[in-house]
Design a protein around this motif. Structure first.
Motif, PDB file in Angstrom:
ATOM      1  N   VAL A   1       0.870  -1.177   0.000  1.00  0.00           N
ATOM      2  CA  VAL A   1       0.000   0.000   0.000  1.00  0.00           C
ATOM      3  C   VAL A   1       0.908   1.228   0.000  1.00  0.00           C
ATOM      4  N   ASN A   2       0.638   2.131  -0.940  1.00  0.00           N
ATOM      5  CA  ASN A   2       1.394   3.371  -1.078  1.00  0.00           C
ATOM      6  C   ASN A   2       0.408   4.512  -0.874  1.00  0.00           C
ATOM      7  N   VAL A   3       0.667   5.362   0.126  1.00  0.00           N
ATOM      8  CA  VAL A   3      -0.242   6.446   0.473  1.00  0.00           C
ATOM      9  C   VAL A   3       0.420   7.794   0.218  1.00  0.00           C
ATOM     10  N   LYS A   4      -0.314   8.652  -0.488  1.00  0.00           N
ATOM     11  CA  LYS A   4       0.136  10.015  -0.770  1.00  0.00           C
ATOM     12  C   LYS A   4      -0.621  10.948   0.169  1.00  0.00           C
ATOM     13  N   SER A   5       0.117  11.826   0.860  1.00  0.00           N
ATOM     14  CA  SER A   5      -0.481  12.796   1.772  1.00  0.00           C
ATOM     15  C   SER A   5      -0.052  14.193   1.358  1.00  0.00           C
ATOM     16  N   ILE A   6      -0.989  15.128   1.416  1.00  0.00           N
ATOM     17  CA  ILE A   6      -0.696  16.496   1.014  1.00  0.00           C
ATOM     18  C   ILE A   6      -0.908  17.427   2.203  1.00  0.00           C
ATOM     19  N   THR A   7       0.145  18.190   2.529  1.00  0.00           N
ATOM     20  CA  THR A   7       0.065  19.184   3.599  1.00  0.00           C
ATOM     21  C   THR A   7       0.562  20.521   3.061  1.00  0.00           C
TER      22      THR A   7
ATOM     23  N   GLU B   1       3.175  21.838   3.903  1.00  0.00           N
ATOM     24  CA  GLU B   1       4.634  21.731   3.783  1.00  0.00           C
ATOM     25  C   GLU B   1       5.073  21.023   2.509  1.00  0.00           C
ATOM     26  N   GLY B   2       4.182  20.202   1.942  1.00  0.00           N
ATOM     27  CA  GLY B   2       4.544  19.474   0.728  1.00  0.00           C
ATOM     28  C   GLY B   2       3.753  18.190   0.584  1.00  0.00           C
ATOM     29  N   ILE B   3       4.285  17.276  -0.217  1.00  0.00           N
ATOM     30  CA  ILE B   3       3.638  15.995  -0.482  1.00  0.00           C
ATOM     31  C   ILE B   3       4.525  14.896   0.096  1.00  0.00           C
ATOM     32  N   SER B   4       3.901  13.980   0.836  1.00  0.00           N
ATOM     33  CA  SER B   4       4.677  12.862   1.376  1.00  0.00           C
ATOM     34  C   SER B   4       4.081  11.551   0.901  1.00  0.00           C
ATOM     35  N   TYR B   5       4.923  10.547   0.827  1.00  0.00           N
ATOM     36  CA  TYR B   5       4.524   9.203   0.441  1.00  0.00           C
ATOM     37  C   TYR B   5       4.968   8.233   1.528  1.00  0.00           C
ATOM     38  N   SER B   6       4.073   7.350   1.916  1.00  0.00           N
ATOM     39  CA  SER B   6       4.394   6.263   2.837  1.00  0.00           C
ATOM     40  C   SER B   6       4.115   4.966   2.092  1.00  0.00           C
ATOM     41  N   ARG B   7       5.092   4.083   2.095  1.00  0.00           N
ATOM     42  CA  ARG B   7       4.969   2.828   1.340  1.00  0.00           C
ATOM     43  C   ARG B   7       5.183   1.658   2.295  1.00  0.00           C
ATOM     44  N   TYR B   8       4.128   0.853   2.449  1.00  0.00           N
ATOM     45  CA  TYR B   8       4.181  -0.353   3.268  1.00  0.00           C
ATOM     46  C   TYR B   8       4.257  -1.551   2.325  1.00  0.00           C
TER      47      TYR B   8
ATOM     48  N   LEU C   1       8.602  -0.310   5.834  1.00  0.00           N
ATOM     49  CA  LEU C   1       8.008   1.019   5.736  1.00  0.00           C
ATOM     50  C   LEU C   1       9.052   1.970   5.178  1.00  0.00           C
ATOM     51  N   GLU C   2       8.705   2.621   4.067  1.00  0.00           N
ATOM     52  CA  GLU C   2       9.590   3.601   3.432  1.00  0.00           C
ATOM     53  C   GLU C   2       8.829   4.910   3.298  1.00  0.00           C
ATOM     54  N   GLY C   3       9.553   5.988   3.251  1.00  0.00           N
ATOM     55  CA  GLY C   3       8.917   7.281   3.089  1.00  0.00           C
ATOM     56  C   GLY C   3       9.692   8.163   2.145  1.00  0.00           C
ATOM     57  N   SER C   4       8.973   9.108   1.554  1.00  0.00           N
ATOM     58  CA  SER C   4       9.625  10.135   0.749  1.00  0.00           C
ATOM     59  C   SER C   4       8.791  11.404   0.853  1.00  0.00           C
ATOM     60  N   TYR C   5       9.401  12.502   0.457  1.00  0.00           N
ATOM     61  CA  TYR C   5       8.781  13.799   0.668  1.00  0.00           C
ATOM     62  C   TYR C   5       9.182  14.746  -0.459  1.00  0.00           C
ATOM     63  N   ILE C   6       8.212  15.442  -0.987  1.00  0.00           N
ATOM     64  CA  ILE C   6       8.476  16.482  -1.978  1.00  0.00           C
ATOM     65  C   ILE C   6       8.119  17.807  -1.316  1.00  0.00           C
ATOM     66  N   PRO C   7       9.127  18.582  -0.905  1.00  0.00           N
ATOM     67  CA  PRO C   7       8.849  19.836  -0.206  1.00  0.00           C
ATOM     68  C   PRO C   7       8.170  20.859  -1.118  1.00  0.00           C
ATOM     69  N   ARG C   8       7.339  21.687  -0.522  1.00  0.00           N
ATOM     70  CA  ARG C   8       6.612  22.707  -1.275  1.00  0.00           C
ATOM     71  C   ARG C   8       7.529  23.851  -1.726  1.00  0.00           C
ATOM     72  N   ASN C   9       8.590  24.115  -0.952  1.00  0.00           N
ATOM     73  CA  ASN C   9       9.500  25.215  -1.292  1.00  0.00           C
ATOM     74  C   ASN C   9      10.887  24.936  -0.708  1.00  0.00           C
ATOM     75  N   TRP C  10      11.814  25.819  -0.973  1.00  0.00           N
ATOM     76  CA  TRP C  10      13.190  25.613  -0.523  1.00  0.00           C
ATOM     77  C   TRP C  10      13.300  25.619   0.993  1.00  0.00           C
ATOM     78  N   PHE C  11      12.478  26.430   1.680  1.00  0.00           N
ATOM     79  CA  PHE C  11      12.503  26.490   3.141  1.00  0.00           C
ATOM     80  C   PHE C  11      12.135  25.121   3.731  1.00  0.00           C
ATOM     81  N   GLN C  12      11.089  24.502   3.185  1.00  0.00           N
ATOM     82  CA  GLN C  12      10.679  23.188   3.664  1.00  0.00           C
ATOM     83  C   GLN C  12      11.745  22.129   3.349  1.00  0.00           C
TER      84      GLN C  12
END
Length: 151
Positions: A84-90, A92-99, A112-123
């Motif tokens: 199961v791969n879940v995309k979450s939007i906040t 701060e950006g977009i995160s993925y959790s992969r079980y 459990l793996e994770g990744s994150y696409i930050p919304r901007n350079w600060f994040q």
């Protein structure tokens, strides 16, 4: 922005079926018992615990630092009792959790793996600073799940 990967972690669960593991990951009656931040899952339909499927959208209500946040989520990839791969939007950006569940003779491996696409350079900078802590959070989540399953 470029996707940032968080180190994955794996646990071995002996004599535990993939069905039990996936139910603990998805069903509120289990989630609230092994995660400290999960409050509830809110679906667009009247169904209390919708079955997992690719394309399922829901709101994950999380309590972080005393504040309750509604986080829009979508299951972007689902293979019954395997992935199961879940995309979450906040904000701060977009995160993925992969079980990922892999069954062997008498053990089941859960990764459990994770990744994150930050919304901007600060994040992006903020994430790079807290990345080691994020690795510990993923590991702790799996340890809490393992403890819950064996109780």
């Amino acid at each position: 922005m470029k996707e940032i990967f968080i180190k994955g972690h794996t646990i071995s669960l002996y004599n535990v079926s993939p069905t039990v593991i996936m139910d603990c990951i998805h069903n509120d009656k289990h989630l609230i018992k092994w995660t400290s931040t999960h409050v509830e899952t809110v679906y667009n339909s009247d169904i209390k615990d919708e079955p997992m499927r690719t394309g399922l959208k829901y709101i994950s209500r999380q309590k972080v630092g005393g504040i309750i946040r509604d986080i829009p989520c979508e299951i972007t990839e689902y293979v019954e009792n395997k992935l199961v791969n879940v995309k979450s939007i906040t904000k701060e950006g977009i995160s993925y959790s992969r079980y990922t569940v892999e069954e062997n003779e008498d053990e089941t491996l859960l990764t459990l793996e994770g990744s994150y696409i930050p919304r901007n350079w600060f994040q992006a900078i903020k994430l790079r600073i807290i990345l080691p802590f994020s690795n510990l959070v993923l590991k702790d989540m799996l340890e809490q799940l393992e403890k819950y399953i064996y109780e």
